[in-house]
Design a protein around this motif. Sequence first.
Motif, PDB file in Angstrom:
ATOM      1  N   VAL A 121       0.845  -1.191   0.000  1.00 29.27           N
ATOM      2  CA  VAL A 121       0.000   0.000   0.000  1.00 29.27           C
ATOM      3  C   VAL A 121       0.877   1.236   0.000  1.00 29.27           C
ATOM      4  CG1 VAL A 121      -1.720   1.313   1.299  1.00 29.27           C
ATOM      5  CG2 VAL A 121      -1.868  -1.174   1.214  1.00 29.27           C
ATOM      6  N   CYS A 123       1.287   4.415   1.303  1.00 33.25           N
ATOM      7  CA  CYS A 123       0.730   5.187   2.413  1.00 33.25           C
ATOM      8  C   CYS A 123       0.971   6.689   2.274  1.00 33.25           C
ATOM      9  CB  CYS A 123       1.330   4.698   3.737  1.00 33.25           C
ATOM     10  SG  CYS A 123       0.877   2.998   4.153  1.00 33.25           S
ATOM     11  N   LYS A 125      -0.036   8.406  -0.358  1.00 36.14           N
ATOM     12  CA  LYS A 125      -1.104   8.958  -1.189  1.00 36.14           C
ATOM     13  C   LYS A 125      -2.440   8.808  -0.468  1.00 36.14           C
ATOM     14  CE  LYS A 125       0.990   8.513  -5.769  1.00 36.14           C
ATOM     15  NZ  LYS A 125       2.325   8.030  -5.368  1.00 36.14           N
ATOM     16  N   ASP A 127      -5.491   8.139  -1.387  1.00 36.01           N
ATOM     17  CA  ASP A 127      -6.366   7.017  -1.727  1.00 36.01           C
ATOM     18  C   ASP A 127      -5.781   5.653  -1.363  1.00 36.01           C
ATOM     19  OD1 ASP A 127      -8.340   8.665  -2.696  1.00 36.01           O
ATOM     20  OD2 ASP A 127      -7.668   8.537  -4.775  1.00 36.01           O
ATOM     21  N   LEU A 128      -4.525   5.643  -0.936  1.00 37.29           N
ATOM     22  CA  LEU A 128      -3.838   4.389  -0.570  1.00 37.29           C
ATOM     23  C   LEU A 128      -3.889   3.362  -1.706  1.00 37.29           C
ATOM     24  CD1 LEU A 128      -5.192   3.967   3.091  1.00 37.29           C
ATOM     25  CD2 LEU A 128      -3.174   5.216   2.318  1.00 37.29           C
ATOM     26  N   PRO A 129      -3.328   3.681  -2.879  1.00 41.46           N
ATOM     27  CA  PRO A 129      -3.312   2.705  -3.974  1.00 41.46           C
ATOM     28  C   PRO A 129      -2.542   1.448  -3.600  1.00 41.46           C
ATOM     29  CG  PRO A 129      -1.891   4.580  -4.470  1.00 41.46           C
ATOM     30  CD  PRO A 129      -2.663   4.942  -3.247  1.00 41.46           C
ATOM     31  N   ALA A 167      -6.808   1.032  -7.396  1.00 40.68           N
ATOM     32  CA  ALA A 167      -6.691   2.481  -7.224  1.00 40.68           C
ATOM     33  C   ALA A 167      -6.726   2.899  -5.769  1.00 40.68           C
ATOM     34  CB  ALA A 167      -7.806   3.182  -7.988  1.00 40.68           C
ATOM     35  N   SER A 168      -7.297   2.053  -4.910  1.00 40.21           N
ATOM     36  CA  SER A 168      -7.353   2.384  -3.484  1.00 40.21           C
ATOM     37  C   SER A 168      -7.447   1.116  -2.658  1.00 40.21           C
ATOM     38  CB  SER A 168      -8.557   3.288  -3.180  1.00 40.21           C
ATOM     39  OG  SER A 168      -9.768   2.557  -3.268  1.00 40.21           O
ATOM     40  N   LEU A 169      -6.971   1.198  -1.424  1.00 35.52           N
ATOM     41  CA  LEU A 169      -7.077   0.075  -0.499  1.00 35.52           C
ATOM     42  C   LEU A 169      -8.534  -0.239  -0.206  1.00 35.52           C
ATOM     43  CD1 LEU A 169      -5.766  -1.943   1.481  1.00 35.52           C
ATOM     44  CD2 LEU A 169      -5.731  -0.103   3.188  1.00 35.52           C
ATOM     45  N   GLN A 170      -9.356   0.794  -0.098  1.00 31.38           N
ATOM     46  CA  GLN A 170     -10.771   0.582   0.176  1.00 31.38           C
ATOM     47  C   GLN A 170     -11.422  -0.239  -0.929  1.00 31.38           C
ATOM     48  OE1 GLN A 170     -13.052   4.108   1.040  1.00 31.38           O
ATOM     49  NE2 GLN A 170     -15.012   3.044   0.889  1.00 31.38           N
ATOM     50  N   ARG A 171     -11.181   0.144  -2.189  1.00 30.03           N
ATOM     51  CA  ARG A 171     -11.788  -0.589  -3.307  1.00 30.03           C
ATOM     52  C   ARG A 171     -11.259  -2.027  -3.358  1.00 30.03           C
ATOM     53  NH1 ARG A 171     -14.282   0.347  -8.332  1.00 30.03           N
ATOM     54  NH2 ARG A 171     -14.910  -1.719  -9.050  1.00 30.03           N
ATOM     55  N   TRP A 172      -9.990  -2.200  -3.082  1.00 35.12           N
ATOM     56  CA  TRP A 172      -9.359  -3.521  -3.095  1.00 35.12           C
ATOM     57  C   TRP A 172     -10.044  -4.448  -2.086  1.00 35.12           C
ATOM     58  CZ3 TRP A 172      -5.139  -5.728   0.124  1.00 35.12           C
ATOM     59  CH2 TRP A 172      -4.416  -6.740  -0.515  1.00 35.12           C
TER      60      TRP A 172
END
Length: 209
Positions: A121, A123, A125, A127-129, A167-172
């Motif tokens: 991750v 960290c 950015k 969005d946390l890509p 694109a983001s940790l959340q989406r992942w």
Amino acid sequence: MTDIDTLIEQIRERAQDDSRATDDGRAPGKVAAPPATEAEVSAATVQLGFLLPSFLQRLYKEVGAGGFGPGHGLFSILLETDTLADQYKARREPGKDRRPTNWPDGLLPIVDWGSGILSAVDCMKADLPVVRLDANMPKVDVLTRVPSEWHYEKAGRIPEACWLEAASLQRWLEDWIEGRQLFYRAYSLGTLDVDLEGDDEAEEEDEEE
């Protein structure tokens, strides 16, 4: 996109399911470790040398100290063997030749898939890509994906192949909760602009026809 509170609750529920806490079929019966305390998160922050993003902090404090999530599960945040801090520091410290490494600030290995394959991750950015790291990937194959800004073909900062996985940790993690095969998907994406949900809808339309 799912709101953070709902997503964390969904992850917590799956993390306590001994058949689904991780994607590691070799460890049936494994569930998340107990949640980390504020003091344990603070101690890991000192070891890392930077403040963990709030979303990651919440995952470790509200879901578990490690052992849940994609792959073999998130690395433990506790200061023990082979932890989150160990994974990061091993890549930041000088090698045997004592030359400093070029490992990027805040690029935090978070999940091990086995066979020298990791997800990390960024960290630094907002969005946390999520970045896939693969020591086995031929250079030419990476160029068909979305090379990260540190890829050896561009900047020479990371020795293994690395490209943007999400694109983001959340989406992942949303995709993980929805049962998508994150390991295999990372090797089929050509661009992050692909609408994964749209692809699913198109497949459903084809089936209806």
